[in-house]
Design a protein around this motif. Structure first.
Motif, PDB file in Angstrom:
ATOM      1  N   LEU A 187       0.547  42.692 -21.758  1.00  0.00           N
ATOM      2  CA  LEU A 187       1.350  42.183 -23.232  1.00  0.00           C
ATOM      3  C   LEU A 187       0.923  43.441 -24.099  1.00  0.00           C
ATOM      4  N   PRO A 188       1.707  43.555 -25.164  1.00  0.00           N
ATOM      5  CA  PRO A 188       1.374  44.708 -26.184  1.00  0.00           C
ATOM      6  C   PRO A 188      -0.186  44.252 -26.829  1.00  0.00           C
ATOM      7  N   SER A 189      -0.701  45.025 -27.133  1.00  0.00           N
ATOM      8  CA  SER A 189      -2.025  44.732 -27.684  1.00  0.00           C
ATOM      9  C   SER A 189      -1.928  43.779 -29.100  1.00  0.00           C
ATOM     10  N   LYS A 190      -0.900  43.962 -29.768  1.00  0.00           N
ATOM     11  CA  LYS A 190      -0.698  43.010 -30.854  1.00  0.00           C
ATOM     12  C   LYS A 190      -0.362  41.711 -30.542  1.00  0.00           C
ATOM     13  N   TYR A 191       0.047  41.405 -29.404  1.00  0.00           N
ATOM     14  CA  TYR A 191       0.562  39.870 -29.132  1.00  0.00           C
ATOM     15  C   TYR A 191      -0.725  39.180 -28.255  1.00  0.00           C
ATOM     16  N   GLU A 192      -1.111  38.312 -29.002  1.00  0.00           N
ATOM     17  CA  GLU A 192      -2.029  37.301 -28.418  1.00  0.00           C
ATOM     18  C   GLU A 192      -1.594  35.875 -27.654  1.00  0.00           C
ATOM     19  N   PRO A 193      -1.932  35.553 -26.462  1.00  0.00           N
ATOM     20  CA  PRO A 193      -1.442  34.663 -25.798  1.00  0.00           C
ATOM     21  C   PRO A 193      -2.147  33.312 -26.298  1.00  0.00           C
ATOM     22  N   LEU A 194      -1.071  32.341 -26.494  1.00  0.00           N
ATOM     23  CA  LEU A 194      -1.584  30.968 -27.339  1.00  0.00           C
ATOM     24  C   LEU A 194      -1.534  29.986 -26.368  1.00  0.00           C
ATOM     25  N   THR A 195      -0.368  29.712 -25.611  1.00  0.00           N
ATOM     26  CA  THR A 195       0.144  28.550 -24.836  1.00  0.00           C
ATOM     27  C   THR A 195       0.696  29.006 -23.620  1.00  0.00           C
ATOM     28  N   LEU A 196       0.372  28.415 -22.776  1.00  0.00           N
ATOM     29  CA  LEU A 196       1.342  28.379 -21.574  1.00  0.00           C
ATOM     30  C   LEU A 196       1.936  27.079 -21.167  1.00  0.00           C
ATOM     31  N   MET A 197       3.098  27.083 -20.668  1.00  0.00           N
ATOM     32  CA  MET A 197       3.869  25.785 -20.361  1.00  0.00           C
ATOM     33  C   MET A 197       4.335  25.970 -19.104  1.00  0.00           C
ATOM     34  N   PRO A 198       3.994  25.456 -18.115  1.00  0.00           N
ATOM     35  CA  PRO A 198       4.640  25.295 -16.724  1.00  0.00           C
ATOM     36  C   PRO A 198       5.683  24.214 -16.941  1.00  0.00           C
ATOM     37  N   VAL A 199       6.903  24.568 -16.321  1.00  0.00           N
ATOM     38  CA  VAL A 199       8.229  23.731 -16.152  1.00  0.00           C
ATOM     39  C   VAL A 199       8.712  23.399 -15.129  1.00  0.00           C
TER      40      VAL A 199
END
Length: 202
Positions: A187-199
């Motif tokens: 991920l670009p350094s400015k993006y922070e992962p917040l949530t994963l949603m498996p479907v």
């Protein structure tokens, strides 16, 4: 990163559903077990649109955003989507299409980064909500984080209800090592992962 940055045009999302909103709210449950069936590109298209799709010529989206600043970015980790090679794709929101970000099936590695919740790798697709906090903080300062977290909740619930309307199962996963997810997905350094949603299919 994929050298050719392949562009995948998505099917047009529908604006009507099978069930009433009341039914969807009644039926919605977190699902952590999925069948081995693939999901379709049309279903993925519908889910992406529900989470962050454009609904207005001014660029307004399906989920509310403080100041209409839209800090969220959405990626999918694809493993078993009919008509789409395994890999990591970024949702290009304004053009409603996918851009290949990485090639190869990353679901098992993502499951390990999510505290070894190995069932994650059974889902045909995992949606990854990320945020660029600065888009919101330029206007709202210290309260930006609160507003961004409210927004990802709105978007995730949209995806949840859309999945239910498609007879798919989903769950919100917040337990993961942020740095591991960021490194794995590049991920670009400015993006922070917040949530994963498996479907996946029920």
């Amino acid at each position: 990163m994929a050298e050719d940055n392949e562009i995948i045009e998505l099917p047009e999302p529908g604006k009507t559903g099978e069930y009433s909103l009341g039914q969807l709210l009644q039926q919605r449950r977190s699902l952590r077990e999925y069948s081995s069936q693939s999901v379709s590109l049309a279903e993925v298209s519908q889910l992406l649109w529900a989470a962050q799709g454009i609904t207005d010529l001014r660029g307004l989206r399906t989920a509310p955003s403080a100041g209409a600043l839209y800090p969220l970015e959405l990626y999918i980790v694809a493993g078993n989507i009919s008509g789409l090679a395994p890999g990591v794709y970024r949702y290009q929101i304004r053009k409603h299409r996918l851009i290949q970000h990485l090639s190869g099936d990353k679901r098992k590695e993502l499951a390990r980064a999510a505290l070894s919740q190995n069932w994650l790798a059974e889902a045909p697709v995992i949606f990854v909500f990320c945020a660029d906090y600065k888009r919101t903080s330029v206007k709202y300062g210290k309260r930006a984080k609160r507003y961004v977290h409210m927004e990802v909740g709105h978007a995730a619930q949209n995806l949840f209800l859309q999945a239910e309307d498609l007879d798919l199962g989903a769950v919100v996963v917040g337990a993961f090592y942020d740095d591991d997810v960021s490194d794995l997905l590049q991920l670009p350094s400015k993006y922070e992962p917040l949530t994963l949603m498996p479907v996946g299919k029920k």
